[in-house]
Design an enzyme around this catalytic site. Structure first.
Site, PDB file in Angstrom:
ATOM      1  N   HIS A 186      -6.187  -4.101   0.815  1.00 42.27           N
ATOM      2  CA  HIS A 186      -6.116  -3.101  -0.254  1.00 42.27           C
ATOM      3  C   HIS A 186      -7.435  -2.954  -0.996  1.00 42.27           C
ATOM      4  O   HIS A 186      -7.803  -1.869  -1.408  1.00 42.27           O
ATOM      5  CB  HIS A 186      -5.015  -3.464  -1.245  1.00 42.27           C
ATOM      6  CG  HIS A 186      -3.676  -3.208  -0.684  1.00 42.27           C
ATOM      7  ND1 HIS A 186      -3.233  -1.939  -0.430  1.00 42.27           N
ATOM      8  CD2 HIS A 186      -2.720  -4.039  -0.265  1.00 42.27           C
ATOM      9  CE1 HIS A 186      -2.056  -2.014   0.119  1.00 42.27           C
ATOM     10  NE2 HIS A 186      -1.705  -3.274   0.233  1.00 42.27           N
ATOM     11  N   CYS A 486      -5.526   7.225  11.298  1.00 44.23           N
ATOM     12  CA  CYS A 486      -5.572   7.270   9.831  1.00 44.23           C
ATOM     13  C   CYS A 486      -5.819   5.884   9.251  1.00 44.23           C
ATOM     14  O   CYS A 486      -5.773   5.686   8.054  1.00 44.23           O
ATOM     15  CB  CYS A 486      -4.296   7.868   9.255  1.00 44.23           C
ATOM     16  SG  CYS A 486      -2.857   6.837   9.547  1.00 44.23           S
TER      17      CYS A 486
HETATM   18  C1  PEP Z   1      -2.544   1.279   8.784  1.00 47.37           C
HETATM   19  O1  PEP Z   1      -1.804   0.302   8.881  1.00 47.37           O
HETATM   20  O2  PEP Z   1      -3.547   1.466   9.486  1.00 47.37           O
HETATM   21  C2  PEP Z   1      -2.260   2.327   7.778  1.00 47.37           C
HETATM   22  C3  PEP Z   1      -2.938   3.455   7.766  1.00 47.37           C
HETATM   23  O3  PEP Z   1      -1.319   2.055   6.841  1.00 47.37           O
HETATM   24  P1  PEP Z   1      -1.543   1.066   5.582  1.00 47.37           P
HETATM   25  O4  PEP Z   1      -2.977   0.668   5.540  1.00 47.37           O
HETATM   26  O5  PEP Z   1      -1.122   1.819   4.372  1.00 47.37           O
HETATM   27  O6  PEP Z   1      -0.614  -0.057   5.937  1.00 47.37           O
END
Ligand code: PEP
Ligand code: MG
Length: 556
Positions: A186, A486
Site C-alpha cells: 500500500h 492494472c
Molecule cells: C493487484 O493485485 O495487482 C491489484 C491491482 O489489486 P490490489 O493491488 O488492489 O490488490
C-alpha cells in the site's frame, strides 16, 4: 556524516527534506509504584499533558474545518472529561505514575464505551487516539500516527496501512521511506497515487533519527542520509531535467509505429480524478472501490453514497473507459463487517470475490449503485471482479451483474495463477481480463506482498510472472477479447514496453507514472517491444530479465 542506504525504489523522483517518523503504537507504561510524596508532581504532569493535547486537538480542528473539526473537538472534550481526570488523579494517589494512571483510567473508560452499543463503541478508536497522544507526550516519544508538522517532510515508517494514509496531507509529504512493504504494498501504491518519490524495504529505516536531512531517490532506491549541499543541488538539477523532458510527452499511449496501448489511471475515488486528468489518463483502468468502504469499516456505505462517488468518477471521463472493480475486501484490506477475524491465513482465505459471493446483498447494492451512476452518461463503464480463481467464479460474477441489470462489459481480474493458466475458460464467461500483477506475484511466489524481506520475489520482472501474463494475453488474443494490466507492473516504463510485447492491450497505473510510461513506449516499435519481451522471458531471474530487455532496446 553522509551515507547511502539502499532499499527498493517504487515511485519515481527525488525528495529532499527532513525525516519525520510515523509514530508507532504507544507502549504500555511500566506499572511501577511511585512514592506518595511524588503524587502531586505526577498529577500536575498528567494535568499539563491533558491540557496540551486538548489544545493541540482544538488547534488542528480550527485548521482543518468541516467534519474533521467536529471530530477533533469531540476528542478534545474526551481528553478533558472531568470524571476521567478524577480517575487518573485517584490512580496516581495510590501509586501510579502519570503515564500509567492515564493508561489505566482510559482502559477502564474504554471497556465501558465498548459495551455501550454501536454508536459509543464506534468512538473507541477516537478515545484510544487521545490516550496515545497523552501517554506519548508524558513519555516524550513521537505522537502516534501521522506526524504533526507544519513543514514539508519525508515520512519514515515501518509500513503504512490504508487507514493511516487517509490522514496524510499531500501538500506536506515530500516522499516516503518504509522498512517493510514490497513494490506492490500500500505504501508504494499510495506514493505513486500522490506522485511522490518512495523507497520501500529499507531495513534500517526506523533507525534514522527524526529531523535528519535525507535525499530519497525513488528510481534507484537510494536514500542519502545527511547529503552535502552540493549533492542536494546536483540531485535537484537531475530531477528538474527529468521532469522537463516528461512535460513534452502527451497524447494517447502508443508505440513509435502507432500500435495503440491506452494508458489508464488507477484511482481510489473522486479525489484522484484531477491527477488522472492532468497526467492525460485515457480513462480509468482500476477504480479501487474499497477506499469508499474504509471510512466506516463497521458497515457498507449506503447505495446513495456509492452512486454519488461513482458518478463523480464516471462524469470525469465522458467518452473514456472506466473500469470499476467490485469491492475487494479481506486479507490486506479487511473490513469489520465482512472479513472473518479468525482466519489462519487471510491472504488465502475468504477475500475479494469470495467475500462478495458470501454476501450477495453487498455485491448487489454495489452493482445497482454502479448501474444508477452510469445512467444517461456516455461513458464506457466496465465492471470487474477481484480474485477470480476459475470459470465458476467468473460465471457467478457475470450472473450477479446481469441480475443487477448492469448493461456493461464485465470482466475478471487475473490475480491467481489458476486464472492465468485457464484464461480461455474464464473468457467464456466474461468479456475482458485485467491482470492484477501485485497479487499475481504474491500467489505465484507464495511471497506476502507486505513483507519487505521478500521484495525480490515480488519483483514483477520475474520470468515466471511474465510467463503467466503471456498466457493470459494469448488467451485474450485468441478469443478476440482484451487483456490489460492494472497492477503496479504497468507503472515501470521499461516493463510497460515488455508487457506491450507480451500482448497486453492496455496499461493502468497510478496517474503520476503515466507520462513516464507514455514517453518510454513512444520510443520503440511493436516489433522491438516483442523482442524485448522474448528476451526477458528467456532469462531465469528478474535482474537478468530487466538487463536482457534493456540490452535489446538499447542495441537497436
Ligand atoms: C493487484 O493485485 O495487482 C491489484 C491491482 O489489486 P490490489 O493491488 O488492489 O490488490
Ligand atoms: Mg489485488
Amino acid at each position: 556524516m553522509e551515507k547511502t542506504l539502499r532499499g527498493v525504489g517504487v515511485s519515481h523522483g527525488v525528495a529532499i527534506g527532513q525525516v519525520r517518523h510515523m509514530g508507532t503504537a504507544v507502549l504500555e507504561p511500566p506499572a511501577t509504584q511511585i512514592p506518595t510524596e511524588d503524587a502531586p508532581r505526577e498529577q500536575a504532569r498528567a494535568q499539563a499533558a491533558v491540557e496540551a493535547v486538548a489544545a493541540d486537538l482544538i488547534a488542528r480542528g480550527n485548521l482543518a474545518g468541516g467534519e474533521a473539526q467536529a471530530v477533533l473537538e469531540a476528542q478534545a472534550l474526551m481528553a478533558q472529561d472531568p470524571e476521567l481526570m478524577a480517575d487518573v488523579s485517584r490512580r496516581i494517589t495510590v501509586g501510579s505514575s502519570a503515564e500509567r494512571g492515564v493508561y489505566d483510567a482510559f482502559a477502564a473508560y474504554r471497556a465501558l464505551l465498548a459495551s455501550a452499543g454501536d454508536y459509543l463503541a464506534g468512538r473507541v478508536a477516537d478515545l484510544d487516539d487521545v490516550r496515545n497522544r497523552i501517554v506519548a507526550r508524558l513519555l516524550g516519544v513521537p505522537m502516534p500516527g501521522v506526524p504533526d508538522s507544519d513543514e514539508p517532510y519525508v515520512l519514515f515508517a515501518r509500513d503504512l496501512a490504508p487507514a493511516d494514509t487517509a490522514l496524510l496531507d499531500p501538500t506536506l509529504v515530500l516522499g516516503f521511506v518504509t522498512e517493510e512493504g514490497g513494490p506492490t504494498s500500500h505504501s508504494a501504491i499510495l506514493a505513486r497515487a500522490m506522485g511522490v518519490p518512495a523507497v520501500v524495504a529499507l531495513p534500517a529505516a526506523t533507525d534514522v533519527a527524526e529531523g535528519t536531512v535525507v535525499a530519497v531517490d525513488g528510481s534507484s532506491g537510494d536514500v542519502l542520509v545527511n547529503p552535502s549541499q552540493e549533492k542536494q543541488d546536483e540531485l535537484r538539477a537531475v530531477a528538474a531535467e527529468r521532469k522537463a523532458a516528461l512535460a513534452t510527452s502527451s497524447g494517447p499511449g502508443q508505440t513509435s509505429d502507432g500500435h495503440r496501448v491506452p494508458l489508464l489511471a488507477n484511482v481510489g475515488g473522486p479525489a484522484d480524478v484531477p491527477a488522472a486528468l492532468e497526467n492525460g489518463a485515457e480513462g480509468v483502468g482500476l477504480f479501487r472501490t474499497e477506499f469508499l468502504f474504509l471510512d466506516d469499516s463497521a458497515k457498507a456505505p449506503s447505495e446513495e453514497k456509492q452512486v454519488e462517488a461513482y458518478r463523480k468518477v464516471l462524469e470525469a471521463f465522458p467518452e473514456g473507459r472506466v473500469v470499476v472493480r467490485a469491492l475487494d475486501a479481506g486479507a490486506d484490506k479487511p473490513l469489520d463487517f465482512l472479513t472473518p477475524a479468525d482466519e489462519p491465513n487471510p491472504a488465502l482465505g475468504v477475500r475479494g470475490l469470495r467475500t462478495l459471493l458470501e454476501h450477495p446483498e453487498v455485491l448487489q447494492t454495489q452493482l445497482r449503485a454502479l448501474a444508477k451512476a452510469a445512467e444517461g452518461l456516455p461513458v464506457h463503464l466496465e465492471v470487474m471482479a477481484p480474485m477470480v480463481a476459475d470459470r465458476k467464479d467468473a460465471k457467478d460474477f457475470a450472473q450477479a451483474c446481469r441480475e443487477a441489470g448492469l448493461e456493461t462489459k464485465f470482466g475478471a481480474m487475473v490475480e491467481i495463477p489458476s486464472a492465468a493458466l485457464r484464461a480461455r475458460a474464464i473468457l467464456q464467461e466474461v468479456e475482458f481480463l485485467s491482470l492484477g500483477t501485485n497479487d499475481l506475484a504474491q500467489y505465484t511466489f507464495a511471497a506476502d506482498r507486505q513483507v519487505g524481506a521478500l521484495a525480490r520475489l515480488q519483483d514483477p520482472w520475474q520470468p515466471a510472472l511474465l510467463d503467466l501474463i503471456a498466457a493470459a494475453a494469448e488467451a485474450a488474443h485468441a478469443t478476440g477479447k482484451s487483456c490489460g494490466v492494472c497492477g503496479e507492473a504497468a507503472a515501470d516504463p521499461l516493463l510497460a514496453v515488455v508487457l506491450t510485447g507480451l500482448g497486453v492491450t492496455s496499461l493502468s497505473m497510478g496517474s503520476a507514472s503515466i507520462p513516464y510510461v507514455r514517453a518510454t513506449l513512444a520510443k520503440y516499435t511493436l516489433a522491438q517491444c516483442r523482442r524485448a519481451a522474448e528476451a526477458a522471458r528467456a532469462t531465469d531471474s528478474a535482474e537478468e530479465a530487466r538487463a536482457a530487455a534493456q540490452q535489446v532496446l538499447s542495441g537497436e
